[in-house]
Design a protein around this motif. Structure first.
Motif, PDB file in Angstrom:
ATOM      1  N   GLN A  46       0.863  -1.172   0.000  1.00 52.02           N
ATOM      2  CA  GLN A  46       0.000   0.000   0.000  1.00 52.02           C
ATOM      3  C   GLN A  46       0.901   1.224   0.000  1.00 52.02           C
ATOM      4  OE1 GLN A  46      -3.094   0.100   2.943  1.00 52.02           O
ATOM      5  NE2 GLN A  46      -4.144   1.746   1.887  1.00 52.02           N
ATOM      6  N   ASN A  82     -13.830  -7.751   9.042  1.00 51.46           N
ATOM      7  CA  ASN A  82     -12.714  -6.876   9.367  1.00 51.46           C
ATOM      8  C   ASN A  82     -12.352  -6.025   8.150  1.00 51.46           C
ATOM      9  OD1 ASN A  82     -10.354  -5.671  10.192  1.00 51.46           O
ATOM     10  ND2 ASN A  82      -9.414  -7.547  10.963  1.00 51.46           N
ATOM     11  N   PRO A  83     -12.558  -4.707   8.209  1.00 48.56           N
ATOM     12  CA  PRO A  83     -12.267  -3.853   7.054  1.00 48.56           C
ATOM     13  C   PRO A  83     -10.774  -3.730   6.755  1.00 48.56           C
ATOM     14  CG  PRO A  83     -12.965  -2.521   8.913  1.00 48.56           C
ATOM     15  CD  PRO A  83     -13.132  -3.956   9.317  1.00 48.56           C
ATOM     16  N   ALA A  84      -9.906  -4.135   7.683  1.00 45.14           N
ATOM     17  CA  ALA A  84      -8.467  -4.058   7.454  1.00 45.14           C
ATOM     18  C   ALA A  84      -7.951  -5.248   6.649  1.00 45.14           C
ATOM     19  CB  ALA A  84      -7.730  -3.977   8.791  1.00 45.14           C
ATOM     20  N   THR A 116      -8.308   4.201   0.675  1.00 51.61           N
ATOM     21  CA  THR A 116      -8.291   5.031   1.880  1.00 51.61           C
ATOM     22  C   THR A 116      -8.193   4.206   3.154  1.00 51.61           C
ATOM     23  OG1 THR A 116     -10.699   5.080   1.820  1.00 51.61           O
ATOM     24  CG2 THR A 116      -9.533   6.926   0.794  1.00 51.61           C
ATOM     25  N   THR A 117      -8.648   2.978   3.144  1.00 49.25           N
ATOM     26  CA  THR A 117      -8.513   2.097   4.308  1.00 49.25           C
ATOM     27  C   THR A 117      -7.074   1.629   4.394  1.00 49.25           C
ATOM     28  OG1 THR A 117     -10.773   1.312   4.007  1.00 49.25           O
ATOM     29  CG2 THR A 117      -9.337  -0.046   5.361  1.00 49.25           C
ATOM     30  N   ARG A 118      -6.507   1.630   5.587  1.00 50.09           N
ATOM     31  CA  ARG A 118      -5.155   1.123   5.766  1.00 50.09           C
ATOM     32  C   ARG A 118      -5.262  -0.383   5.997  1.00 50.09           C
ATOM     33  NH1 ARG A 118      -1.341   4.726   8.852  1.00 50.09           N
ATOM     34  NH2 ARG A 118      -1.686   5.839   6.931  1.00 50.09           N
ATOM     35  N   TYR A 119      -4.917  -1.157   4.970  1.00 50.90           N
ATOM     36  CA  TYR A 119      -5.062  -2.609   5.024  1.00 50.90           C
ATOM     37  C   TYR A 119      -3.894  -3.252   5.770  1.00 50.90           C
ATOM     38  CZ  TYR A 119      -8.731  -2.025   1.577  1.00 50.90           C
ATOM     39  OH  TYR A 119      -9.885  -1.652   0.937  1.00 50.90           O
TER      40      TYR A 119
END
Length: 137
Positions: A46, A82-84, A116-119
């Motif tokens: 990322q 889990n969005p990550a 935009t999500t920090r995976y």
């Protein structure tokens, strides 16, 4: 004359049933061929460097027994709890027509713009496993 028409109708029905059966068996064979390859070397990065929005790249390599295979990664819908953790579906398209009987390696790449999500990790379904995401700042 009426018997010739009836006979030809019966022949057409039988031919269409055979064609439908052949299409079904071809689809089954194609779905079996998708598991013929082996994918490895998955890397997820990322990129959070300015000036643009963060981007997520996932790359890997898949090896198949013949030429002509195509591999794509698409976001799974729905995503998990889990969005990550990003879930990706690996879609293997088998070759059509005549192919070379040569072992072939295909590069696979997924690019998510405006990530935009920090995976933390990426899971490749159905059999790719989970890869930790490398964050670049």
């Amino acid at each position: 004359m009426a018997t010739k028409k009836a006979a030809s109708k019966g022949t057409k029905k039988a031919a269409s049933k055979k064609a439908a059966s052949a299409r079904k068996s071809a689809k089954k064979a194609a779905s079996k061929k998708t598991s013929a390859g082996k994918c490895e070397g998955w890397v997820a990065v990322q990129d959070n460097m300015p000036p643009g929005p963060p981007r997520l790249y996932v790359t890997g390599k898949c090896t198949f027994p013949t030429s002509g295979y195509k591999v794509t990664l698409k976001e799974a819908a729905p995503q998990g709890k889990n969005p990550a953790i990003l879930l990706l579906n690996k879609i293997v398209t088998p070759p059509t027509g005549i192919v070379r009987p040569v072992e072939t390696t295909v590069d696979v790449r997924f690019d998510k713009k405006k990530a935009t999500t920090r995976y933390k990790s990426v899971t490749i379904l159905p059999d790719g496993g989970t890869v930790k995401v490398q964050q670049v700042f």
